[in-house]
Design a protein around this motif. Structure first.
Motif, PDB file in Angstrom:
ATOM      1  N   ALA A 137      25.299  28.919  -2.426  1.00  0.00           N
ATOM      2  CA  ALA A 137      24.122  28.145  -2.805  1.00  0.00           C
ATOM      3  C   ALA A 137      22.821  28.882  -2.482  1.00  0.00           C
ATOM      4  CB  ALA A 137      24.145  26.793  -2.099  1.00  0.00           C
ATOM      5  N   VAL A 138      22.837  29.719  -1.462  1.00  0.00           N
ATOM      6  CA  VAL A 138      21.634  30.455  -1.074  1.00  0.00           C
ATOM      7  C   VAL A 138      21.177  31.368  -2.207  1.00  0.00           C
ATOM      8  CG1 VAL A 138      20.692  32.167   0.533  1.00  0.00           C
ATOM      9  CG2 VAL A 138      22.184  30.327   1.384  1.00  0.00           C
ATOM     10  N   GLU A 139      22.100  32.169  -2.735  1.00  0.00           N
ATOM     11  CA  GLU A 139      21.732  33.088  -3.815  1.00  0.00           C
ATOM     12  C   GLU A 139      21.496  32.363  -5.131  1.00  0.00           C
ATOM     13  OE1 GLU A 139      20.777  36.212  -3.417  1.00  0.00           O
ATOM     14  OE2 GLU A 139      21.061  35.687  -1.313  1.00  0.00           O
ATOM     15  N   GLY A 192      22.084  22.745   7.000  1.00  0.00           N
ATOM     16  CA  GLY A 192      20.694  23.023   7.329  1.00  0.00           C
ATOM     17  C   GLY A 192      20.396  24.505   7.339  1.00  0.00           C
ATOM     18  N   TYR A 193      21.333  25.278   7.871  1.00  0.00           N
ATOM     19  CA  TYR A 193      21.129  26.727   7.939  1.00  0.00           C
ATOM     20  C   TYR A 193      21.109  27.352   6.544  1.00  0.00           C
ATOM     21  CZ  TYR A 193      21.464  31.578   9.291  1.00  0.00           C
ATOM     22  OH  TYR A 193      21.210  32.915   9.433  1.00  0.00           O
ATOM     23  N   HIS A 194      22.024  26.945   5.686  1.00  0.00           N
ATOM     24  CA  HIS A 194      22.022  27.471   4.318  1.00  0.00           C
ATOM     25  C   HIS A 194      20.752  27.066   3.577  1.00  0.00           C
ATOM     26  CE1 HIS A 194      26.693  27.924   4.276  1.00  0.00           C
ATOM     27  NE2 HIS A 194      26.094  29.023   4.727  1.00  0.00           N
ATOM     28  N   THR A 195      20.276  25.845   3.841  1.00  0.00           N
ATOM     29  CA  THR A 195      19.014  25.408   3.232  1.00  0.00           C
ATOM     30  C   THR A 195      17.867  26.303   3.686  1.00  0.00           C
ATOM     31  OG1 THR A 195      19.797  23.108   3.159  1.00  0.00           O
ATOM     32  CG2 THR A 195      17.427  23.463   2.981  1.00  0.00           C
ATOM     33  N   LEU A 196      17.819  26.596   4.985  1.00  0.00           N
ATOM     34  CA  LEU A 196      16.775  27.475   5.505  1.00  0.00           C
ATOM     35  C   LEU A 196      16.861  28.862   4.881  1.00  0.00           C
ATOM     36  CD1 LEU A 196      14.488  28.178   7.503  1.00  0.00           C
ATOM     37  CD2 LEU A 196      16.273  28.770   9.160  1.00  0.00           C
ATOM     38  N   MET A 197      18.070  29.388   4.740  1.00  0.00           N
ATOM     39  CA  MET A 197      18.217  30.721   4.149  1.00  0.00           C
ATOM     40  C   MET A 197      17.877  30.704   2.654  1.00  0.00           C
ATOM     41  SD  MET A 197      18.628  32.583   6.664  1.00  0.00           S
ATOM     42  CE  MET A 197      18.491  34.021   5.582  1.00  0.00           C
ATOM     43  N   PRO A 252      11.098  28.548  12.272  1.00  0.00           N
ATOM     44  CA  PRO A 252      11.502  29.669  11.427  1.00  0.00           C
ATOM     45  C   PRO A 252      10.560  29.922  10.248  1.00  0.00           C
ATOM     46  CG  PRO A 252      13.374  28.248  11.880  1.00  0.00           C
ATOM     47  CD  PRO A 252      12.164  27.538  12.386  1.00  0.00           C
ATOM     48  N   VAL A 253      10.107  28.857   9.565  1.00  0.00           N
ATOM     49  CA  VAL A 253       9.299  29.081   8.358  1.00  0.00           C
ATOM     50  C   VAL A 253       7.882  29.516   8.693  1.00  0.00           C
ATOM     51  CG1 VAL A 253      10.685  27.415   7.068  1.00  0.00           C
ATOM     52  CG2 VAL A 253       8.490  26.674   8.029  1.00  0.00           C
ATOM     53  N   ALA A 254       7.349  29.067   9.838  1.00  0.00           N
ATOM     54  CA  ALA A 254       5.960  29.390  10.181  1.00  0.00           C
ATOM     55  C   ALA A 254       5.836  30.530  11.189  1.00  0.00           C
ATOM     56  CB  ALA A 254       5.259  28.144  10.744  1.00  0.00           C
ATOM     57  N   LEU A 255       6.788  30.620  12.120  1.00  0.00           N
ATOM     58  CA  LEU A 255       6.717  31.642  13.169  1.00  0.00           C
ATOM     59  C   LEU A 255       7.742  32.757  13.000  1.00  0.00           C
ATOM     60  CD1 LEU A 255       6.315  29.270  16.273  1.00  0.00           C
ATOM     61  CD2 LEU A 255       4.508  30.317  14.887  1.00  0.00           C
ATOM     62  N   GLU A 277      24.295  39.211   8.888  1.00  0.00           N
ATOM     63  CA  GLU A 277      23.628  40.213   9.724  1.00  0.00           C
ATOM     64  C   GLU A 277      22.122  40.311   9.496  1.00  0.00           C
ATOM     65  OE1 GLU A 277      24.098  44.966  10.793  1.00  0.00           O
ATOM     66  OE2 GLU A 277      25.681  43.937   9.685  1.00  0.00           O
ATOM     67  N   ARG A 278      21.675  40.241   8.236  1.00  0.00           N
ATOM     68  CA  ARG A 278      20.255  40.434   7.938  1.00  0.00           C
ATOM     69  C   ARG A 278      19.431  39.168   8.041  1.00  0.00           C
ATOM     70  NH1 ARG A 278      18.660  41.531   2.931  1.00  0.00           N
ATOM     71  NH2 ARG A 278      16.635  42.252   3.637  1.00  0.00           N
ATOM     72  N   ASP A 279      20.054  38.053   8.344  1.00  0.00           N
ATOM     73  CA  ASP A 279      19.355  36.769   8.255  1.00  0.00           C
ATOM     74  C   ASP A 279      18.120  36.697   9.157  1.00  0.00           C
ATOM     75  OD1 ASP A 279      21.212  36.010   6.417  1.00  0.00           O
ATOM     76  OD2 ASP A 279      22.220  34.524   7.695  1.00  0.00           O
TER      77      ASP A 279
END
Length: 458
Positions: A137-139, A192-197, A252-255, A277-279
């Motif tokens: 879903a991220v890509e 939530g993590y996939h949404t953030l990514m 994460p989104v602001a800082l 790894e690159r997240d």
């Protein structure tokens, strides 16, 4: 007179699934809402589904004229992923034409479009593969975002990736108000993590395109936690609540980094998500230009009543506190506490380096508003005017004290469809008669908002 800054954005917000209608025509494919209503219509208020909603798909030109009539200079809505890319790959030219016409109409009438990419409307083709539960879903979202930027970036300069990501996480994976109605804390964290990514990758694609004068942000719902008392246990409950529900996305989104408190909580309870790894580097390099803050109510908390080790639900970290004497909007079951908006303004200033932000939603939903109609049929919604005044007083105070707020949007411009609640509660400056071709009628609050914008204050 409480005067607001020059060029302040006065407007309102809605979303594609809640206002457009045209749910399965002109090439649009099904979303989770379309399919869920098909499967279980009885779950929806008065069997009100997403087919027509407020019919903006057909009435957008008149809708924009009404915005201009009450002096609005900005408006947030969203693009339907399932309309633009019905199969996730191929562009729907009818959707491109509709959105280009819609956004151009806004611009030509002096209303700046702020366009959001995802407002709880997961395409069904992706939900069948796992939705936000799967990394795919991220890509998929990054490709959709890139497509939207390419198709509309010449018109739209302000973009946001998600509206209230905590809502589809909490309501779909810790409750049953959104599909798929699972209740799994660890899975909710992964969603939530996939949404953030997905957000992060969308920001990365935006940066690559380097849209002239373009800015990108995210819309987050904030319900600041307030502890029952100064006891160590209650204060700890407040810190846990803020870490889970606010800082989990804001930091994460602001800082560009995760809050240490959140990482510790998740690690101690075996709730850390699977990461690539690159997240962390991607998150650090792709912070936002601005933030939208949706504020409706505070979150009163106390030390948890019952706990599990390891935690299996957020209430293992805190419990809700029913504060005596609080003011309530009984229709939504929400506390009315305007003072929290000042606290949000100060949080933006002090914790987030005074990043540009705006109130992206604030409003009052009331049922059976026809009770308040005058002899001419106009809704006399003084309760909504009072609600806005009280919140704007606190926002003005925050701006006077140095918070970098550039706008205020209400929810919503015209009454809209609201998920399982349908049209039970109304929020708009215009009443929508769903029994009469979605005819619009202005309410008293619409006249008040017009004067507010004329004076740039009240």
């Amino acid at each position: 007179m409480k005067q607001f800054p020059k060029n302040f954005l006065w407007g309102a917000a809605t979303s594609a699934p809640q206002s457009e209608g045209a749910a399965l025509i002109d090439g649009k494919s099904a979303t989770t809402w379309d399919k869920w209503f098909e499967m279980e219509p009885e779950r929806f208020n008065s069997n009100q589904g997403p087919q027509v909603t407020s019919d903006v798909y057909h009435q957008y030109k008149d809708e924009v004229k009404r915005m201009k009539a009450i002096n609005m200079n900005s408006y947030r809505t969203s693009i339907s992923w399932a309309r633009l890319l019905p199969d996730g790959k191929n562009l729907n030219e009818k959707a491109v034409k509709f959105y280009r016409d819609y956004f151009t109409e806004l611009k030509e009438n002096g209303v700046e479009p702020i366009i959001n990419l995802f407002h709880f409307d997961m395409p069904w083709w992706l939900m069948e593969r796992g939705g936000w539960e799967v990394r795919e879903a991220v890509e998929a979202f990054a490709f959709y975002a890139k497509t939207a930027f390419e198709q509309f970036g010449d018109i739209v300069k302000k973009w946001s990736t998600f509206n209230e990501p905590m809502v589809h996480i909490e309501c779909g994976y810790l409750g049953d108000a959104h599909y798929p109605r699972k209740n799994d804390f660890k899975l909710a964290v992964q969603v939530g993590y996939h949404t953030l990514m997905a957000h992060t990758r969308a920001v990365e694609e935006f940066r690559k395109l380097a849209i002239k004068n373009g800015e990108i942000g995210i819309i987050l719902n904030v319900s600041p936690a307030y502890a029952r008392s100064e006891s160590k246990e209650d204060v700890e409950a407040k810190e846990c609540a803020d870490s889970l529900y606010i800082f989990s996305f804001l930091d994460p989104v602001a800082l560009g980094k995760f809050p240490e408190k959140l990482v510790s909580l998740l690690k101690e309870n075996n709730l850390l998500p699977q990461m690539e790894e690159r997240d962390k580097q991607l998150i650090a390099e792709n912070t936002v230009d601005f933030l939208g803050m949706n504020y409706y109510q505070p979150f009163r908390v106390k030390a948890p009543v019952q706990t599990h080790t390891p935690a299996i639900r957020p209430n293992d970290f805190f419990s809700g506190y029913d504060m005596p004497g609080k003011r309530m909007n009984e229709y939504r079951g929400w506390e009315i506490y305007p003072e929290a908006l000042y606290d949000v303004a100060m949080m933006m200033k002090n914790k987030y380096h005074n990043i540009p932000w705006y109130v992206s939603e604030n409003g009052m939903g009331v049922a059976e508003e026809e009770r308040f109609a005058d002899e001419n049929g106009e809704i006399q919604d003084d309760y909504r005017i009072d609600f806005m005044k009280e919140h704007l007083e606190q926002l003005h105070k925050g701006i006077q004290d140095g918070s970098n707020c550039f706008g205020y949007h209400t929810w919503t411009f015209a009454d809209c469809w609201s998920w399982l609640n349908g049209y039970r509660n109304r929020y708009g400056f215009y009443r929508v008669d769903i029994e009469n071709d979605c005819k619009r009628t202005i309410k008293k609050s619409g006249h008040w908002y017009k004067k507010l914008i004329e004076k740039n204050g009240f």
